[in-house]
Write an enzyme that holds these catalytic residues in place. Structure first.
Site, PDB file in Angstrom:
ATOM      1  CE  LYS A   1       8.819   1.482  10.430  1.00 42.42           C
ATOM      2  NZ  LYS A   1       8.652   2.459  11.468  1.00 42.42           N
TER       3      LYS A   1
ATOM      4  NE  ARG B   1      -2.149   3.153  12.908  1.00 39.25           N
ATOM      5  CZ  ARG B   1      -1.391   2.060  12.872  1.00 39.25           C
ATOM      6  NH1 ARG B   1      -0.090   2.165  12.971  1.00 39.25           N
ATOM      7  NH2 ARG B   1      -1.925   0.871  12.747  1.00 39.25           N
TER       8      ARG B   1
ATOM      9  CD  GLU C   1      -0.731   8.226   8.234  1.00 41.73           C
ATOM     10  OE1 GLU C   1      -1.146   7.342   9.003  1.00 41.73           O
ATOM     11  OE2 GLU C   1       0.341   8.824   8.397  1.00 41.73           O
TER      12      GLU C   1
ATOM     13  CG  PHE D   1      -4.319   2.107   6.747  1.00 40.66           C
ATOM     14  CD1 PHE D   1      -4.091   1.165   7.743  1.00 40.66           C
ATOM     15  CD2 PHE D   1      -4.047   3.440   7.016  1.00 40.66           C
ATOM     16  CE1 PHE D   1      -3.623   1.557   8.990  1.00 40.66           C
ATOM     17  CE2 PHE D   1      -3.568   3.838   8.260  1.00 40.66           C
ATOM     18  CZ  PHE D   1      -3.358   2.891   9.253  1.00 40.66           C
TER      19      PHE D   1
ATOM     20  CD  GLU E   1      -2.536  -1.096   2.772  1.00 43.05           C
ATOM     21  OE1 GLU E   1      -2.195  -0.257   3.621  1.00 43.05           O
ATOM     22  OE2 GLU E   1      -3.430  -1.940   2.968  1.00 43.05           O
TER      23      GLU E   1
ATOM     24  NE  ARG F   1       2.589   5.526  16.441  1.00 39.68           N
ATOM     25  CZ  ARG F   1       3.561   5.013  15.736  1.00 39.68           C
ATOM     26  NH1 ARG F   1       3.604   5.219  14.454  1.00 39.68           N
ATOM     27  NH2 ARG F   1       4.506   4.338  16.313  1.00 39.68           N
TER      28      ARG F   1
ATOM     29  CE  LYS G   1       5.739   4.319   6.888  1.00 37.62           C
ATOM     30  NZ  LYS G   1       5.368   5.568   7.496  1.00 37.62           N
TER      31      LYS G   1
HETATM   32  P1  AMP Z   1       5.660   3.349  12.044  1.00 41.33           P
HETATM   33  O1  AMP Z   1       4.857   4.310  12.820  1.00 41.33           O
HETATM   34  O2  AMP Z   1       7.066   3.756  11.923  1.00 41.33           O
HETATM   35  O3  AMP Z   1       5.507   1.913  12.471  1.00 41.33           O
HETATM   36  O4  AMP Z   1       5.092   3.427  10.553  1.00 41.33           O
HETATM   37  C1  AMP Z   1       3.786   3.149  10.359  1.00 41.33           C
HETATM   38  C2  AMP Z   1       2.975   4.418  10.258  1.00 41.33           C
HETATM   39  O5  AMP Z   1       2.780   4.748   8.909  1.00 41.33           O
HETATM   40  C3  AMP Z   1       1.585   4.222  10.803  1.00 41.33           C
HETATM   41  O6  AMP Z   1       1.541   4.511  12.173  1.00 41.33           O
HETATM   42  C4  AMP Z   1       0.741   5.163   9.991  1.00 41.33           C
HETATM   43  O7  AMP Z   1       0.628   6.402  10.638  1.00 41.33           O
HETATM   44  C5  AMP Z   1       1.523   5.391   8.731  1.00 41.33           C
HETATM   45  N1  AMP Z   1       0.917   4.844   7.494  1.00 41.33           N
HETATM   46  C6  AMP Z   1       0.898   5.476   6.321  1.00 41.33           C
HETATM   47  N2  AMP Z   1       0.332   4.730   5.363  1.00 41.33           N
HETATM   48  C7  AMP Z   1      -0.043   3.568   5.944  1.00 41.33           C
HETATM   49  C8  AMP Z   1      -0.659   2.383   5.468  1.00 41.33           C
HETATM   50  N3  AMP Z   1      -1.004   2.226   4.195  1.00 41.33           N
HETATM   51  N4  AMP Z   1      -0.867   1.376   6.371  1.00 41.33           N
HETATM   52  C9  AMP Z   1      -0.496   1.513   7.661  1.00 41.33           C
HETATM   53  N5  AMP Z   1       0.096   2.618   8.164  1.00 41.33           N
HETATM   54  C10 AMP Z   1       0.335   3.634   7.316  1.00 41.33           C
END
Ligand code: AMP
Length: 606
Positions: A449, A283, A328, A368, A276, A298, A278
């Site tokens: 990611k 969030r 998001e 998402f 997907e 979050r 990013k």
């Molecule tokens: P992290 O916070 O470093 O684990 O990265 C994930 C974060 O990316 C999530 O907390 C979301 O805020 C953001 N995000 C952006 N696009 C997506 C997506 N397609 N699915 C899940 N998270 C996403």
């Protein structure tokens, strides 16, 4: 032998005698205060756990939630938004009222001790404690007074709050007063994380610390540790089965592991996984039921008021009116359709002029995931099924979109999809196993990611916790010139130093950081911080900032990744990116483990 409980004696008018009624057992606040004092003295997780086990074993199940909230310095779970926060000025007025000491004298003692709780205990020591009609200070009384105080509103609220505080201080011993004030001022820093509290609860009520995992599952879907504690104490592990996904109780979010290249995605996931876009926004977890909508961050805080535009649109966006969704929210230029930097959302975080900020900084909501629909939890459904349901319930248009998704079969697919994501102004890709369930509260290899930045320098931006600072010189005199940063180690529940950062700060960044950090100053290093380096000023480990760096190196002066006798890791040429991560709690910062993975990845590419 200490007297643990207050037993209420009530007249029984029928037989003209007094009956001893043990209606419920109230723990004396002095018992809790003694334990809190012991907890302040130690940094060892095992010792902290065993002190808590002792407290939990003494308290009745009906009052355990109160103790658990107070240990965390709160009175209700975060998502209810009940703020204890009392300003120092107000606390000083309350101490003056109960002690008959002047505000100036209290202020002087405060300056001398560096802690208002400490100052109050010295001042109250001098006051005679022989008030005949003093009411007993129980945990229950302290808790309920603070809760009532946090909820008063209106023009006379200041006076009411002072009355509540001084009524407690009037009857409290100096040690009790010290902790009452620490709770009120938000300055109680025991260094106990949720996991440590859950360890102690599991041991006290089930005899096995390993049962924490079952408590954690309940916590993941309720975000309410007080409720988890109460249920475990009263009904044991069996009782925890009653924890179900419910609208308006936020679910702890699932997180992703980092990968560096498109081919890493294929080697970790095999073929046939989902990718997907990013997106770079905030969030949001949106709950809708009974004609009502709430939005949680979050960090599991209620942020509904910042998204009134989204609330209003929700009934038209979702085909179901009983639903929990994840999305998001990304700021957008409505004329060009371009995504704008994440910082634009922060303009909505204000009390006054909120409506204007919402219309000046519009967002699009990119859905998402779906976690619950029509009275049914979707957490145990696999990704494929959740995505299908999401596509069915969401009506795209206006501010609502589905996050673009592609099923990846070959490396060429993912390279191409990454390119189109970056061209659309996104950060990169989220890679998700199509057969994975939603693992609330965990960071695992089912979600990965992949950011474009990961391919340069260290391979990613890092979110690090500010634990200390060094005074600035020259142009930076009067602010902090350099900050000391740490990673989070969840196994030990500690913050481990990784670098000093002094570049990338604009003058206004330094001002803002100075203001924020001054609220977090500690008189000694926090119990959960491990640093060899001595900072000029120490902070409560709470603020997360984003940095980039050229390289991760081994270093004897930092504690991230340091085992006995080994060097730790440090960042070379770290630079602040300009982003203060208000959306992340310190426990959500980059971990020592992630640094190790990045370090290993870095070695491979050389
Ligand atoms: P992290 O916070 O470093 O684990 O990265 C994930 C974060 O990316 C999530 O907390 C979301 O805020 C953001 N995000 C952006 N696009 C997506 C997506 N397609 N699915 C899940 N998270 C996403």
């Amino acid at each position: 032998m200490i007297q643990y409980y207050v037993i209420s004696i009530q007249p029984n008018l029928e037989n003209q005698s007094f009956m001893l009624i043990l209606s419920s057992l109230y723990m004396l606040f002095s018992i809790l205060a003694e334990s809190l004092a012991k907890m302040e003295e130690t940094t060892k997780r095992l010792e902290l756990t065993s002190i808590m086990v002792d407290i939990f074993k003494q308290v009745s199940p009906d009052h355990i939630a109160e103790i658990v909230y107070l240990l965390q310095g709160k009175v209700r779970p975060d998502y209810e938004g009940v703020e204890v926060g009392v300003a120092e000025k107000m606390a000083i007025r309350a101490i003056a009222k109960s002690s008959g000491t002047s505000q100036a004298a209290i202020q002087a003692k405060y300056v001398e001790t560096g802690d208002l709780g400490e100052a109050a205990s010295h001042i109250l020591e001098k006051k005679s404690q022989t008030t005949l009609f003093a009411q007993e200070v129980t945990v229950d009384r302290v808790y309920n007074t603070i809760l009532k105080m946090a909820q008063v509103e209106g023009s006379r609220s200041q006076d009411m709050k002072i009355k509540y505080i001084s009524s407690l201080l009037n009857d409290a011993s100096p040690t009790e007063a010290r902790f009452i004030l620490k709770i009120l001022l938000g300055s109680m820093r025991l260094g106990v994380a949720e996991n440590t509290i859950m360890d102690a609860l599991a041991e006290a009520y089930t005899g096995e610390r390993a049962n924490r995992i079952l408590l954690e599952e309940a916590y993941n879907v309720s975000s309410d540790l007080g409720r988890v504690a109460h249920t475990t104490a009263k009904y044991g592990l069996e009782g925890l089965k009653s924890f179900k996904v419910t609208p308006f109780s936020p679910i702890r979010p699932m997180l992703a592991e980092r990968i560096r290249t498109e081919s890493d995605a294929l080697s970790k996931m095999g073929v046939g996984f989902a990718a997907e876009y990013k997106l770079d926004g905030e969030r949001v977890q949106i709950h809708m039921a009974d004609g009502h909508v709430e939005v949680f961050s979050r960090k599991l805080e209620r942020i509904t008021e910042y998204y009134l535009d989204v609330i209003e649109a929700m009934p038209d966006i979702s085909k179901s009116s009983n639903i929990i969704l994840e999305a998001e929210a990304v700021p957008i230029n409505t004329e060009t359709g371009e995504f704008l930097p994440f910082q634009n959302i922060m303009h909505r975080r204000r009390k006054h002029g909120l409506e204007k900020a919402i219309s000046d900084y519009p967002v699009v909501v990119n859905f998402f995931d779906i976690l619950y629909v029509d009275d049914q939890s979707f957490l145990d459904e696999v990704y494929e099924k959740r995505r299908q349901m999401l596509q069915y319930v969401i009506k795209e248009g206006g501010i609502a979109r589905l996050v673009p998704m592609m099923i990846i079969k070959t490396e060429a697919d993912i390279v191409e999809f990454m390119e189109s994501s970056v061209n659309a102004g996104c950060e990169g890709l989220m890679v998700k196993a199509t057969d994975s369930i939603y693992r609330a509260g965990s960071r695992g290899s089912q979600w990965l990611k992949l950011k474009q930045d990961y391919q340069k320098g260290v391979g990613d931006t890092l979110d690090l916790v500010v634990i200390g600072a060094f005074y600035g010189k020259g142009r930076r005199a009067g602010t902090y010139g350099t900050l000391l940063l740490a990673t989070y180690d969840d196994a030990q529940d500690m913050f481990l130093s990784i670098c000093k950062v002094g570049s990338g700060f604009k003058d206004e960044d330094l001002d803002t950081l100075y203001q924020i950090l001054n609220e977090k100053i500690l008189t000694k290093v926090d119990l959960r911080v491990d640093s060899i380096m001595e900072a000029d000023v120490w902070f409560a480990p709470e603020l997360v900032i984003e940095v980039v760096a050229a390289e991760i190196t081994r270093s004897p002066i930092h504690t991230t990744g340091k085992a006995d006798g080994d060097s730790g890791f440090a960042l070379r040429f770290p630079r602040f990116t300009g982003r203060i991560r208000v959306d992340k709690s310190a426990e959500q910062a980059s971990t020592a483990e992630e640094i190790l993975t990045l370090y290993n990845g870095q070695a491979k590419s050389y």
